[in-house]
Scaffold this motif. Structure first.
Motif, PDB file in Angstrom:
ATOM      1  N   HIS A  52       0.832  -1.200   0.000  1.00 52.71           N
ATOM      2  CA  HIS A  52       0.000   0.000   0.000  1.00 52.71           C
ATOM      3  C   HIS A  52       0.869   1.253   0.000  1.00 52.71           C
TER       4      HIS A  52
ATOM      5  N   LEU B  25       2.505   1.753  -3.426  1.00 54.67           N
ATOM      6  CA  LEU B  25       1.556   2.197  -4.443  1.00 54.67           C
ATOM      7  C   LEU B  25       1.145   3.651  -4.237  1.00 54.67           C
TER       8      LEU B  25
ATOM      9  N   TYR C 259      -3.905  -0.264  -7.303  1.00 57.51           N
ATOM     10  CA  TYR C 259      -4.105   0.209  -5.930  1.00 57.51           C
ATOM     11  C   TYR C 259      -5.540  -0.055  -5.462  1.00 57.51           C
TER      12      TYR C 259
END
Length: 368
Positions: free
Chosen positions: A13, A16, A54
């Protein structure tokens, strides 16, 4: 096992989001965007694919992440909710920008504003979050905020329920849209009585970090290729023709629009008639004076669909960055077909792909 999985997801996460911010800022900052254009790197496509990946990662991890933080301290819950808020704002505004042809102008402009605003909100959070974890810095949060500790009475008395959260989220959403709408309206509110009032504002996009500069009226337009006679027309000859003024909405394929723009110039059909230009075939390539940008059209698109060579915008000469002294404009096509610093129109027997068709997979005709 769950904790390890969440740690991996957290790192993915972070990577991204970092890539999204870097690519998004590169698109926003003109010199950086142009640098990628010069190297023919499809930055918009890269940004879009990262965003899609994402979204998939967030949706796949959403349930476990919320379940994991359910019994965690308030700080971790807030962090998750904050990220989800950014995610929703980014995703919804980005989707509107991508499918902008299906939305009215106010919605498009608001989406662009929200997308930019959320990015500027996310940057300081990412820096603080990353630096804090890397250097293991401890921010002096109250114990009840970062650990399982007894909350002060004023916090317990005002504990939020689900309906309070929904109300707050709705209010924030409304305020974001109001803010975006006001920003969209600002140019019109600040226009003087002598200035053409319009809504929205132009974002300058070039494919090179420099642009041609024409001094002392040294600009000219060459019309060559499959024509009976090659023509080289000066700015003085252009001024001798009939100039027309239209008021139209200017639309960019990236999502923003400017309403009620006053454009003054010469219709291409009038130019061809006045100088007895007789094309021998049905395609035209329009070349920019920057030596890089070009786009292609059918002869009918420029002659029969009221395309014009624009010299003035809102009653004043074009600015250098807007294509001074002359740019092409087609009233029913996106802005990327509006070749700036236009210097040459070449008649051909075959139609080639333009700059953005070759480098950005844009539509060949570019109709709205």
């Amino acid at each position: 096992m769950k904790a390890r999985w969440l740690i991996k997801i957290h790192h993915i996460h972070a990577i991204l989001v970092g890539l999204l911010l870097l690519s998004g800022l590169s698109l926003f900052i003109q010199p950086v965007r142009t640098f990628f254009n010069e190297w023919k790197i499809p930055l918009v496509a890269i940004h879009t694919w990262i965003a899609l990946f994402y979204i998939i990662i967030v949706l796949l991890s959403l349930k476990k992440a919320i379940k994991y933080t359910f019994k965690k301290p308030t700080l971790k819950k807030f962090n998750v909710h904050f990220i989800l808020g950014l995610f929703l704002a980014w995703s919804l505004s980005g989707a509107i920008m991508y499918f902008q042809a299906h939305f009215p102008v106010p919605v498009r402009n608001t989406a662009v504003t929200i997308h930019d605003t959320v990015t500027w909100i996310a940057i300081p959070w990412l820096l603080i979050h990353s630096i804090g974890h890397t250097l293991k810095l401890e921010i002096p949060w109250p114990l009840w905020w970062k650990r399982h500790a007894k909350k002060p009475e004023w916090v317990q008395e005002n504990r939020l329920q689900r309906r309070d959260f929904i109300k707050s989220l709705s209010l924030i959403t409304i305020m974001i849209f109001i803010g975006g709408w006001l920003k969209w309206l600002t140019p019109m509110l600040h226009a003087s009585n002598e200035t053409n009032r319009r809504r929205g504002y132009f974002r300058i996009y070039n494919v090179t970090n420099d642009y041609p500069r024409y001094e002392n009226n040294d600009w000219s337009l060459t019309i060559d290729g499959l024509v009976e006679e090659k023509k080289v027309l000066t700015i003085q000859q252009m001024r001798q023709l009939k100039w027309n003024t239209i008021i139209d909405d200017f639309h960019c394929v990236t999502g923003w629009s400017v309403k009620g723009v006053e454009l003054t110039g010469v219709y291409i059909r009038d130019l061809f008639e006045a100088h007895d230009i007789k094309p021998k075939d049905k395609y035209i390539t329009a070349y920019s004076g920057d030596g890089v940008y070009f786009d292609t059209f059918t002869l009918s698109q420029l002659v029969d669909e009221e395309a014009m060579l624009v010299f003035e915008l809102d009653g004043a000469p074009l600015k250098k960055a807007q294509g001074y002294p002359c740019r092409l404009y087609h009233p029913t096509m996106y802005g990327y077909k509006s070749v700036k610093w236009i210097e040459r129109l070449t008649i051909t027997d075959e139609r080639d792909y333009g700059y953005w068709q070759q480098n950005g997979d844009y539509d060949l005709d570019g109709y709205l």
